[in-house]
Design a protein around this motif. Structure first.
Motif, PDB file in Angstrom:
ATOM      1  N   MET A   1       0.707  -1.246   0.174  1.00 64.21           N
ATOM      2  CA  MET A   1      -0.163   0.068  -0.069  1.00 64.21           C
ATOM      3  C   MET A   1       0.942   1.114  -0.159  1.00 64.21           C
ATOM      4  N   ARG A   2       0.194   2.423  -0.222  1.00 65.65           N
ATOM      5  CA  ARG A   2       0.980   3.501  -0.295  1.00 65.65           C
ATOM      6  C   ARG A   2       0.184   4.827   0.455  1.00 65.65           C
ATOM      7  N   TYR A   3       0.901   5.595   1.192  1.00 61.15           N
ATOM      8  CA  TYR A   3       0.100   6.649   1.897  1.00 61.15           C
ATOM      9  C   TYR A   3       0.793   7.920   1.734  1.00 61.15           C
ATOM     10  N   SER A   4       0.338   9.039   2.295  1.00 66.03           N
ATOM     11  CA  SER A   4       0.934  10.217   2.214  1.00 66.03           C
ATOM     12  C   SER A   4       1.171  11.016   3.397  1.00 66.03           C
ATOM     13  N   LEU A   5       2.285  12.006   3.585  1.00 60.04           N
ATOM     14  CA  LEU A   5       2.373  12.648   4.769  1.00 60.04           C
ATOM     15  C   LEU A   5       2.200  14.106   4.208  1.00 60.04           C
ATOM     16  N   LEU A   6       1.149  14.935   4.794  1.00 59.79           N
ATOM     17  CA  LEU A   6       1.196  16.383   4.474  1.00 59.79           C
ATOM     18  C   LEU A   6       1.580  17.330   5.475  1.00 59.79           C
ATOM     19  N   ASP A   7       2.352  18.151   4.879  1.00 58.98           N
ATOM     20  CA  ASP A   7       2.903  19.345   5.832  1.00 58.98           C
ATOM     21  C   ASP A   7       2.149  20.573   5.653  1.00 58.98           C
ATOM     22  N   LEU A   8       1.134  20.842   4.550  1.00 59.50           N
ATOM     23  CA  LEU A   8       0.253  21.670   4.264  1.00 59.50           C
ATOM     24  C   LEU A   8       1.035  23.017   4.008  1.00 59.50           C
ATOM     25  N   GLU A   9       2.376  22.898   3.717  1.00 59.33           N
ATOM     26  CA  GLU A   9       3.328  24.148   3.353  1.00 59.33           C
ATOM     27  C   GLU A   9       3.907  23.718   1.906  1.00 59.33           C
ATOM     28  N   GLY A  10       3.519  23.040   1.189  1.00 62.70           N
ATOM     29  CA  GLY A  10       4.054  22.757   0.118  1.00 62.70           C
ATOM     30  C   GLY A  10       5.180  21.721   0.000  1.00 62.70           C
ATOM     31  N   GLY A  11       5.469  21.108   1.161  1.00 63.38           N
ATOM     32  CA  GLY A  11       6.355  20.046   1.257  1.00 63.38           C
ATOM     33  C   GLY A  11       5.897  18.718   1.334  1.00 63.38           C
ATOM     34  N   ASP A  12       4.703  18.309   1.013  1.00 68.69           N
ATOM     35  CA  ASP A  12       3.727  17.021   0.983  1.00 68.69           C
ATOM     36  C   ASP A  12       4.779  16.027   0.479  1.00 68.69           C
ATOM     37  N   ARG A  13       4.615  14.814   1.092  1.00 69.36           N
ATOM     38  CA  ARG A  13       5.321  13.677   0.453  1.00 69.36           C
ATOM     39  C   ARG A  13       4.091  12.572   0.113  1.00 69.36           C
ATOM     40  N   ILE A  14       4.127  12.199  -1.143  1.00 71.98           N
ATOM     41  CA  ILE A  14       2.994  11.169  -1.332  1.00 71.98           C
ATOM     42  C   ILE A  14       3.594   9.930  -1.911  1.00 71.98           C
ATOM     43  N   ASP A  15       2.752   8.817  -2.053  1.00 69.61           N
ATOM     44  CA  ASP A  15       3.224   7.531  -2.537  1.00 69.61           C
ATOM     45  C   ASP A  15       4.307   6.958  -1.640  1.00 69.61           C
ATOM     46  N   ILE A  16       4.359   7.046  -0.407  1.00 73.97           N
ATOM     47  CA  ILE A  16       5.211   6.305   0.390  1.00 73.97           C
ATOM     48  C   ILE A  16       4.619   4.856   0.476  1.00 73.97           C
ATOM     49  N   PRO A  17       5.569   3.920   0.225  1.00 74.95           N
ATOM     50  CA  PRO A  17       5.382   2.487   0.384  1.00 74.95           C
ATOM     51  C   PRO A  17       5.446   1.961   1.679  1.00 74.95           C
ATOM     52  N   ALA A  18       4.345   1.281   1.955  1.00 79.99           N
ATOM     53  CA  ALA A  18       4.339   0.363   3.324  1.00 79.99           C
ATOM     54  C   ALA A  18       3.474  -0.990   3.258  1.00 79.99           C
ATOM     55  N   ASP A  19       3.903  -1.883   4.183  1.00 85.14           N
ATOM     56  CA  ASP A  19       3.130  -3.154   4.187  1.00 85.14           C
ATOM     57  C   ASP A  19       2.049  -2.928   4.774  1.00 85.14           C
ATOM     58  N   GLN A  20       1.691  -1.998   5.599  1.00 88.15           N
ATOM     59  CA  GLN A  20       0.487  -1.991   6.255  1.00 88.15           C
ATOM     60  C   GLN A  20       0.095  -0.357   6.883  1.00 88.15           C
ATOM     61  N   PHE A  21      -0.929  -0.205   7.133  1.00 86.34           N
ATOM     62  CA  PHE A  21      -1.544   1.327   7.574  1.00 86.34           C
ATOM     63  C   PHE A  21      -2.194   1.070   8.946  1.00 86.34           C
ATOM     64  N   PRO A  22      -1.945   1.586  10.008  1.00 86.97           N
ATOM     65  CA  PRO A  22      -0.649   2.451  10.199  1.00 86.97           C
ATOM     66  C   PRO A  22       0.735   1.782  10.085  1.00 86.97           C
ATOM     67  N   PRO A  23       1.632   2.399   9.561  1.00 88.54           N
ATOM     68  CA  PRO A  23       3.000   1.919   9.431  1.00 88.54           C
ATOM     69  C   PRO A  23       3.427   1.201  10.573  1.00 88.54           C
ATOM     70  N   ALA A  24       4.302   0.274  10.442  1.00 91.92           N
ATOM     71  CA  ALA A  24       4.856  -0.534  11.743  1.00 91.92           C
ATOM     72  C   ALA A  24       5.528   0.119  12.588  1.00 91.92           C
ATOM     73  N   ASP A  25       5.853   1.416  12.162  1.00 89.66           N
ATOM     74  CA  ASP A  25       6.958   2.094  13.116  1.00 89.66           C
ATOM     75  C   ASP A  25       5.995   3.290  13.557  1.00 89.66           C
ATOM     76  N   SER A  26       4.834   3.320  13.506  1.00 90.42           N
ATOM     77  CA  SER A  26       3.711   4.162  14.127  1.00 90.42           C
ATOM     78  C   SER A  26       3.351   3.681  15.211  1.00 90.42           C
ATOM     79  N   VAL A  27       3.519   4.621  16.709  1.00 92.06           N
ATOM     80  CA  VAL A  27       3.394   4.325  17.929  1.00 92.06           C
ATOM     81  C   VAL A  27       1.957   5.040  18.473  1.00 92.06           C
ATOM     82  N   PRO A  28       1.001   4.422  18.962  1.00 93.84           N
ATOM     83  CA  PRO A  28      -0.071   5.196  19.348  1.00 93.84           C
ATOM     84  C   PRO A  28       0.257   5.771  20.971  1.00 93.84           C
ATOM     85  N   THR A  29       0.372   7.166  20.762  1.00 96.17           N
ATOM     86  CA  THR A  29       0.975   7.979  22.127  1.00 96.17           C
ATOM     87  C   THR A  29      -0.264   8.879  22.704  1.00 96.17           C
TER      88      THR A  29
END
Length: 239
Positions: A1-29
């Motif tokens: 799958m792919r996901y995007s990270l927005l900074d809403l200031e023109g520096g968005d990153r799109i089409d980031i590959p991952a095996d799952q969502f949330p990504p494995a390195d995402s920690v509920p805090t």
């Protein structure tokens, strides 16, 4: 799958590959609501401080802020766990919003479509959120708060919607609200604002739809700290 990270200031990153969502390195805090400072804190406040708003007043909301000292990435499912009370009513429609602010406190948003004409601005001032991203929101009628223990996870609460549990005078109840998934980047000094309101904060999703008005009256109370440590859970990506 792919996901995007927005900074809403023109520096968005799109089409980031991952095996799952949330990504494995995402920690509920957990970020705890502090009614005294109106801040979001990593540790729960020891003292209980309720905050309230009157449905018919302006503002009809309360909000809490945190400022990030380091580059911070959210990728996953936010949720709110709140302890709430209704005064002069027996039910509450609660709306919540996670909003990105720049270092100076200005809300950041971005069109999701190439059309950024005057008409597009008119449509998105109070709704049509499919055309403009303003943050991640969620909602719940408190009398329908019962959770499905089988389907709910720590990240995404699932409600049964099979019973109505009205609130008694003075009763404090615990609720969980799921918010739309996020992929947001906060640069050092930028802020996150968490809003709790009786009003649909973003308006409608589609253009031309009549805005929903909750069946609210009286006063809404959000309890923070102590035995009623309300919090916002955010999916922080480890660095």
């Amino acid at each position: 799958m792919r996901y995007s990270l927005l900074d809403l200031e023109g520096g968005d990153r799109i089409d980031i590959p991952a095996d799952q969502f949330p990504p494995a390195d995402s920690v509920p805090t957990k970020f705890y609501l502090d009614g005294r400072s109106r801040a979001l804190t990593i540790t729960a406040p020891g003292a209980e401080v309720p905050v309230a708003y009157t449905v018919a007043a302006n503002p009809d909301a309360v909000s809490f802020l945190t400022r990030f000292a380091d580059e911070t990435v959210l990728a996953g499912y936010p949720k709110a766990r709140l302890f709430v009370e209704a005064r002069d009513c027996d039910d509450m429609d609660i709306f919540v919003l996670v909003q990105k602010l720049d270092a100076y406190g200005t809300p950041l948003e971005a069109f999701t479509v190439p059309n950024q004409s005057a008409i597009a601005h008119d449509l998105t001032d109070r709704g049509a959120t499919i055309l403009k991203y303003k943050g991640s929101d969620g909602r719940l009628r408190v009398s329908l708060r019962h959770l499905d223990e089988t389907l709910s996870t720590d990240e995404v609460p699932t409600h049964t919607f099979d019973r109505v549990e009205k609130l008694a005078p003075g009763e404090i109840v615990e609720i969980e609200i799921d918010l739309l998934p996020v992929g947001l980047v906060f640069h050092p000094g930028e802020q996150l604002r968490f809003v709790v309101s009786s009003r649909n904060l973003l308006g409608t999703m589609m253009p031309g739809i009549r805005e929903y008005v909750g069946a609210n009256s009286g006063q809404h109370v959000v309890h923070t700290g102590g035995e009623h440590a309300s919090y916002l859970q955010l999916p922080l990506q480890s660095r």
